[in-house]
Design a protein around this motif. Structure first.
Motif, PDB file in Angstrom:
ATOM      1  N   PRO A  85       0.978  -1.022   0.041  1.00  0.00           N
ATOM      2  CA  PRO A  85       0.050   0.047  -0.127  1.00  0.00           C
ATOM      3  C   PRO A  85       0.775   1.341   0.023  1.00  0.00           C
ATOM      4  CG  PRO A  85      -0.252  -1.108   2.112  1.00  0.00           C
ATOM      5  CD  PRO A  85       0.644  -2.141   1.113  1.00  0.00           C
ATOM      6  N   MET A  86       2.167   1.220   0.629  1.00  0.00           N
ATOM      7  CA  MET A  86       3.054   2.271   0.586  1.00  0.00           C
ATOM      8  C   MET A  86       3.416   2.508  -0.903  1.00  0.00           C
ATOM      9  SD  MET A  86       6.811   2.890   2.204  1.00  0.00           S
ATOM     10  CE  MET A  86       6.042   2.494   3.910  1.00  0.00           C
ATOM     11  N   HIS A 104      -0.440   1.488  10.677  1.00  0.00           N
ATOM     12  CA  HIS A 104      -0.384   2.974  11.250  1.00  0.00           C
ATOM     13  C   HIS A 104       1.076   3.457  10.777  1.00  0.00           C
ATOM     14  CE1 HIS A 104       2.388   1.970  14.668  1.00  0.00           C
ATOM     15  NE2 HIS A 104       1.655   0.692  14.696  1.00  0.00           N
ATOM     16  N   GLY A 105       2.107   2.662  10.985  1.00  0.00           N
ATOM     17  CA  GLY A 105       3.570   3.329  10.491  1.00  0.00           C
ATOM     18  C   GLY A 105       3.405   3.533   9.107  1.00  0.00           C
ATOM     19  N   THR A 106       2.978   3.120   8.153  1.00  0.00           N
ATOM     20  CA  THR A 106       2.923   3.546   6.618  1.00  0.00           C
ATOM     21  C   THR A 106       2.031   4.605   6.519  1.00  0.00           C
ATOM     22  OG1 THR A 106       2.929   1.274   5.827  1.00  0.00           O
ATOM     23  CG2 THR A 106       1.908   2.823   4.514  1.00  0.00           C
ATOM     24  N   THR A 156      11.983   1.019   4.181  1.00  0.00           N
ATOM     25  CA  THR A 156      11.202   0.732   3.099  1.00  0.00           C
ATOM     26  C   THR A 156      10.692   1.865   2.057  1.00  0.00           C
ATOM     27  OG1 THR A 156      10.547  -0.848   4.637  1.00  0.00           O
ATOM     28  CG2 THR A 156       8.934  -0.300   3.073  1.00  0.00           C
ATOM     29  N   TYR A 157      10.588   3.121   2.865  1.00  0.00           N
ATOM     30  CA  TYR A 157      10.297   4.060   2.162  1.00  0.00           C
ATOM     31  C   TYR A 157      10.924   4.464   0.965  1.00  0.00           C
ATOM     32  CZ  TYR A 157       8.673   8.664   0.188  1.00  0.00           C
ATOM     33  OH  TYR A 157       8.201   9.814  -0.523  1.00  0.00           O
ATOM     34  N   GLU A 171      10.286   4.433  -2.965  1.00  0.00           N
ATOM     35  CA  GLU A 171      10.372   5.789  -3.490  1.00  0.00           C
ATOM     36  C   GLU A 171      11.051   5.702  -4.781  1.00  0.00           C
ATOM     37  OE1 GLU A 171      11.315   9.792  -4.850  1.00  0.00           O
ATOM     38  OE2 GLU A 171      12.663   8.435  -3.994  1.00  0.00           O
ATOM     39  N   SER A 172      12.427   4.969  -4.593  1.00  0.00           N
ATOM     40  CA  SER A 172      13.370   4.970  -5.606  1.00  0.00           C
ATOM     41  C   SER A 172      12.670   3.995  -6.727  1.00  0.00           C
ATOM     42  CB  SER A 172      14.808   4.162  -5.104  1.00  0.00           C
ATOM     43  OG  SER A 172      15.349   5.256  -4.341  1.00  0.00           O
ATOM     44  N   GLY A 173      11.928   2.707  -6.196  1.00  0.00           N
ATOM     45  CA  GLY A 173      11.457   1.874  -7.205  1.00  0.00           C
ATOM     46  C   GLY A 173      10.358   2.500  -8.206  1.00  0.00           C
TER      47      GLY A 173
END
Length: 155
Positions: free
Chosen positions: A16-17, A53-55, A134-135, A139-141
């Motif tokens: 979902p991120m 919630h972290g995402t 992870t972000y 983001e790069s991907g």
């Protein structure tokens, strides 16, 4: 319209991120009307739930909306409905490829869209607690996916 489906284990952290980030990047590039983005999990434990919630917190800090994103389990029909199926780790890769055997769908790893990445998969922050790591990979991907879509799909 081109379609992209992100897949992780439970569909509450990584995929979902990635869905939210790619939608955001496409909107910034004026391409959001040309690409449909969704996400799913190989497991259905969290079906119907919003992202972790972290995402949600990390996305909110960056002004990225997660509106309307709810966990769901991947279905066989997804493999024929989506042009690009992009998974987060090796376990997802194996599971989705097993599901895809009959359809001929091509499954990609998100890290394959990150030039010169030292990562072989996107770590799961549900277990690591490191949503920033992870972000950064997501983001790069997603930037790499947009580059690829511009080249292959003539966006």
């Amino acid at each position: 319209m081109i379609s992209v489906l992100f897949v992780c284990l439970g569909n509450i952290c990584r995929s979902p991120m990635a869905e939210a980030v790619l939608r955001h990047q496409l909107r910034e590039e004026g391409l959001d009307d040309r690409v449909r983005v969704d996400s799913a999990g190989t497991g259905g434990w969290h079906a119907g739930e919003p992202p972790h919630h972290g995402t949600r917190s990390l996305l909110a800090e960056r002004g990225i909306s997660d509106k309307g994103i709810r966990a769901r389990q991947i279905e066989k029909k997804d493999l024929s409905e989506f042009d690009y199926i992009i998974v987060m780790d090796e376990s997802n890769y194996r599971d989705v490829n097993r599901l895809a055997e009959e359809t001929g769908a091509r499954v990609h790893r998100l890290v394959d869209f990150i030039p010169e990445s030292r990562y072989k998969e996107v770590p799961d922050p549900y277990y690591t607690g490191d949503f920033e790591e992870t972000y950064s990979l997501v983001e790069s991907g997603c930037r790499g996916i947009i580059r690829m879509l511009r080249e292959r799909e003539d966006l």
